[in-house]
Motif scaffolding. Structure first.
Motif, PDB file in Angstrom:
ATOM      1  N   SER A 182       0.893  -1.212   0.048  1.00 50.54           N
ATOM      2  CA  SER A 182       0.182  -0.098   0.126  1.00 50.54           C
ATOM      3  C   SER A 182       0.769   1.361   0.024  1.00 50.54           C
ATOM      4  O   SER A 182       0.514   2.304  -0.734  1.00 50.54           O
ATOM      5  N   LEU A 183       1.745   1.133   0.954  1.00 48.91           N
ATOM      6  CA  LEU A 183       2.758   2.484   0.725  1.00 48.91           C
ATOM      7  C   LEU A 183       3.525   2.662  -0.501  1.00 48.91           C
ATOM      8  O   LEU A 183       3.605   3.625  -0.922  1.00 48.91           O
ATOM      9  N   LEU A 184       3.804   1.379  -1.224  1.00 47.90           N
ATOM     10  CA  LEU A 184       4.294   1.705  -2.649  1.00 47.90           C
ATOM     11  C   LEU A 184       3.266   2.109  -3.657  1.00 47.90           C
ATOM     12  O   LEU A 184       3.743   3.229  -4.305  1.00 47.90           O
ATOM     13  N   ILE A 185       2.242   1.925  -3.447  1.00 51.00           N
ATOM     14  CA  ILE A 185       1.088   2.355  -4.420  1.00 51.00           C
ATOM     15  C   ILE A 185       0.763   3.663  -4.028  1.00 51.00           C
ATOM     16  O   ILE A 185       0.688   4.676  -4.994  1.00 51.00           O
ATOM     17  N   ILE A 186       0.727   3.872  -2.624  1.00 51.58           N
ATOM     18  CA  ILE A 186       0.346   5.341  -2.376  1.00 51.58           C
ATOM     19  C   ILE A 186       1.469   6.339  -2.899  1.00 51.58           C
ATOM     20  O   ILE A 186       1.004   7.548  -3.356  1.00 51.58           O
ATOM     21  N   GLU A 194      -3.494  13.479  -8.839  1.00 54.71           N
ATOM     22  CA  GLU A 194      -3.885  14.335  -7.920  1.00 54.71           C
ATOM     23  C   GLU A 194      -4.425  13.595  -6.779  1.00 54.71           C
ATOM     24  O   GLU A 194      -5.230  12.221  -7.093  1.00 54.71           O
ATOM     25  N   GLY A 195      -4.739  14.038  -5.428  1.00 50.59           N
ATOM     26  CA  GLY A 195      -5.357  13.567  -4.456  1.00 50.59           C
ATOM     27  C   GLY A 195      -6.788  13.012  -4.697  1.00 50.59           C
ATOM     28  O   GLY A 195      -7.632  13.832  -5.150  1.00 50.59           O
ATOM     29  N   SER A 196      -6.777  11.763  -4.528  1.00 39.32           N
ATOM     30  CA  SER A 196      -8.129  10.938  -4.791  1.00 39.32           C
ATOM     31  C   SER A 196      -8.623  10.203  -3.587  1.00 39.32           C
ATOM     32  O   SER A 196      -7.902   9.182  -3.546  1.00 39.32           O
ATOM     33  N   LEU A 197      -9.644  10.360  -3.118  1.00 41.68           N
ATOM     34  CA  LEU A 197     -10.224   9.435  -2.058  1.00 41.68           C
ATOM     35  C   LEU A 197     -10.411   8.036  -2.403  1.00 41.68           C
ATOM     36  O   LEU A 197     -10.309   7.198  -1.669  1.00 41.68           O
ATOM     37  N   PHE A 198     -10.945   8.211  -3.689  1.00 43.79           N
ATOM     38  CA  PHE A 198     -11.507   6.915  -4.249  1.00 43.79           C
ATOM     39  C   PHE A 198     -10.198   5.744  -4.501  1.00 43.79           C
ATOM     40  O   PHE A 198     -10.447   4.810  -4.199  1.00 43.79           O
ATOM     41  N   TYR A 199      -9.124   6.419  -5.011  1.00 41.23           N
ATOM     42  CA  TYR A 199      -8.112   5.652  -5.227  1.00 41.23           C
ATOM     43  C   TYR A 199      -7.122   5.141  -3.983  1.00 41.23           C
ATOM     44  O   TYR A 199      -6.909   3.958  -3.777  1.00 41.23           O
ATOM     45  N   VAL A 200      -7.288   6.011  -3.005  1.00 39.39           N
ATOM     46  CA  VAL A 200      -6.759   5.538  -1.657  1.00 39.39           C
ATOM     47  C   VAL A 200      -7.648   4.498  -1.003  1.00 39.39           C
ATOM     48  O   VAL A 200      -7.194   3.576  -0.507  1.00 39.39           O
ATOM     49  N   GLY A 201      -9.024   4.467  -1.095  1.00 39.93           N
ATOM     50  CA  GLY A 201     -10.011   3.449  -0.519  1.00 39.93           C
ATOM     51  C   GLY A 201      -9.600   2.244  -1.382  1.00 39.93           C
ATOM     52  O   GLY A 201      -9.584   1.149  -0.799  1.00 39.93           O
ATOM     53  N   LEU A 202      -9.762   2.447  -2.602  1.00 37.01           N
ATOM     54  CA  LEU A 202      -9.464   1.324  -3.431  1.00 37.01           C
ATOM     55  C   LEU A 202      -8.220   0.588  -3.029  1.00 37.01           C
ATOM     56  O   LEU A 202      -7.958  -0.674  -3.203  1.00 37.01           O
ATOM     57  N   THR A 203      -7.111   1.141  -2.636  1.00 37.41           N
ATOM     58  CA  THR A 203      -5.691   0.699  -2.544  1.00 37.41           C
ATOM     59  C   THR A 203      -5.887  -0.127  -1.172  1.00 37.41           C
ATOM     60  O   THR A 203      -5.483  -1.100  -1.204  1.00 37.41           O
TER      61      THR A 203
END
Length: 451
Positions: A182-186, A194-203
């Motif tokens: 998760s650290l690598l993907i974030i 750009e900052g995306s809540l959806f991408y973070v939640g999916l990750t």
């Protein structure tokens, strides 16, 4: 030094050696987990703004409550599988594993179907107190997050199997691997998007599923091939034994959750959110002791199941005695932590939070009771004779809240009175569980002591 360490960890009964090795690796893995979790927080905060990050934490905690819908099947599998392995009954082991995977799959398929239906009518912007413009994004996010959550919960049964095989260190490796990925993907997301809540939640939702799926495939292909789940081996006639024990663990878990979460609520309502911060700083400081001691004690749960089935009571007595001595060592370490607490707080949080001595003293007492309780708790869990533990958990819930209000309000003890109420309700359990431990090993338990 290396020779001495080897002689300590690799000396004694095979079961003890296995536990010692798991403790050693678990401590290393726990350190990796803490470092990766600490690194994730600033990186995610840098990618999202403070509000988006808060939304994600709140959403994750709400969905996390659904984890209790397995009604204890995982813990039931842990004990029953350990018993079957102790008897070298691989046929029964396969039935337990296959039936457990089937039961949890059915439970979470129903939960997912119900959630997907209800989700269409939920206003997540109102639930999470967010701008209306985020409505579509939150509905889409909750769909994916909850779907991955349900899949993950089926796959986490591999952890209970690892516990039954007395390999908790390998189970403890799952979370830090997920954190590192998760650290690598974030990090990649911070560079490319750009900052995306959806991408973070999916990750954070998909990565644990991928790691768990890999563990399931690899272990059932190799180490656990003999007990690989199969449709042919599903036998719902064993669901009663899995659920009967599991439901008792389920109620105990719920009781503990309610007991410890109500402290924050009572302190907030009676004394304000600032005092909750004071309480949590003290709690997190002293809970280091229970966390580390828990790593040491946990591998012995399934080891005790194995020894109890084989009636190797001498090994159990020696093991509990060692755990008691280690526990006393942690109590003394707690005294040192109590003496230097003010210095540590200054170094940790500066002068922004002032933790009074009475809070630290009572929190230390709470930790002492929890530590001294733990060996008997692990023994009782390992034997599966948890009826007394079930009753004491329910009684604790009934008594603790009124007692907390009495100490905090009537006696004027403030937030520390809330902690003292928990000490007063958990201390008797230590005495009762020790009596049960003695009775069971004497071979003469009767009634509730043997249920």
């Amino acid at each position: 030094m290396i020779y001495k360490l080897k002689s300590i960890f690799l000396k004694g009964h095979e079961r003890s050696v296995k536990a010692n090795i798991n403790i050693f690796y678990s401590l290393i893995i726990k350190g990796m987990s803490i470092v990766s979790q600490l690194a994730l927080v600033p990186l995610t905060l840098d990618y999202l703004d403070k509000t988006q990050y808060g939304i994600w934490l709140t959403l994750a905690s709400i969905i996390g409550w659904f984890s209790f819908f397995d009604i204890g099947v995982g813990n039931g599998l842990r004990n029953k599988l350990a018993e079957a392995l102790a008897k070298n009954d691989l046929t029964m082991a396969r039935k337990y594993v296959s039936t457990s995977y089937a039961l949890v799959s059915m439970i979470f398929s129903a939960v997912l179907a119900l959630f997907l239906f209800i989700n269409n009518f939920l206003d997540w912007t109102s639930i999470l107190n967010t701008p209306k413009a985020m409505g579509v994004e939150l509905t889409k996010l909750t769909f994916f997050v909850f779907s991955f959550f349900c899949i993950r919960f089926v796959l986490t049964l591999i952890g209970n199997i690892l516990f039954a095989y007395q390999k908790p260190a390998l189970n403890n490796l799952i979370a830090p691997l997920g954190n590192i990925l998760s650290l690598l993907i974030i990090y990649i997301l911070t560079i490319t998007t750009e900052g995306s809540l959806f991408y973070v939640g999916l990750t954070f939702s998909a990565i644990p599923v991928i790691v768990l799926l890999a563990f399931n495939i690899i272990l059932f292909s190799k180490s656990f091939a003999a007990i690989r789940p199969s449709i042919k081996e599903i036998d719902f006639s064993h669901s009663g034994s899995l659920l009967g024990l599991g439901m008792q663990f389920f109620v105990i878990q719920i009781s503990a959750l309610v007991l410890f979460t109500t402290s924050n609520i009572i302190i907030t309502r009676e004394f304000g959110p600032d005092e909750v911060t004071v309480y949590n700083i003290s709690f997190k400081y002293f809970s280091i002791l229970t966390m580390v001691y828990g790593i040491i004690v946990t591998p012995f749960w399934s080891a005790i199941t194995d020894a109890f089935v084989k009636k190797e009571y001498d090994w159990i007595r020696k093991t509990i005695r060692k755990l008691e001595l280690i526990g006393f060592g942690f109590v003394l370490l707690g005294v040192i932590m109590l003496l230097v607490s003010n210095w540590v707080y200054d170094l940790w949080v500066g002068d922004s939070v002032n933790v009074p001595l009475n809070m630290d003293l009572i929190m230390w007492l709470f930790v002492v009771v929890m530590i001294l309780n733990r060996p008997y708790n692990v023994f009782i869990n390992g034997t599966g004779k948890v009826r007394l533990q079930l009753y004491t958990a329910v009684v604790s819930i009934i008594i603790t809240i009124p007692l907390a209000l009495f100490f905090a309000r009537s006696l004027g003890m403030g937030p520390s009175g809330v902690v003292l109420s928990t000490v007063c309700t958990t201390f008797p359990t230590m005495i009762l569980w020790r009596i049960q431990y003695k009775k069971i090993l004497s071979g003469k338990p009767q009634g509730i002591w043997n249920q």
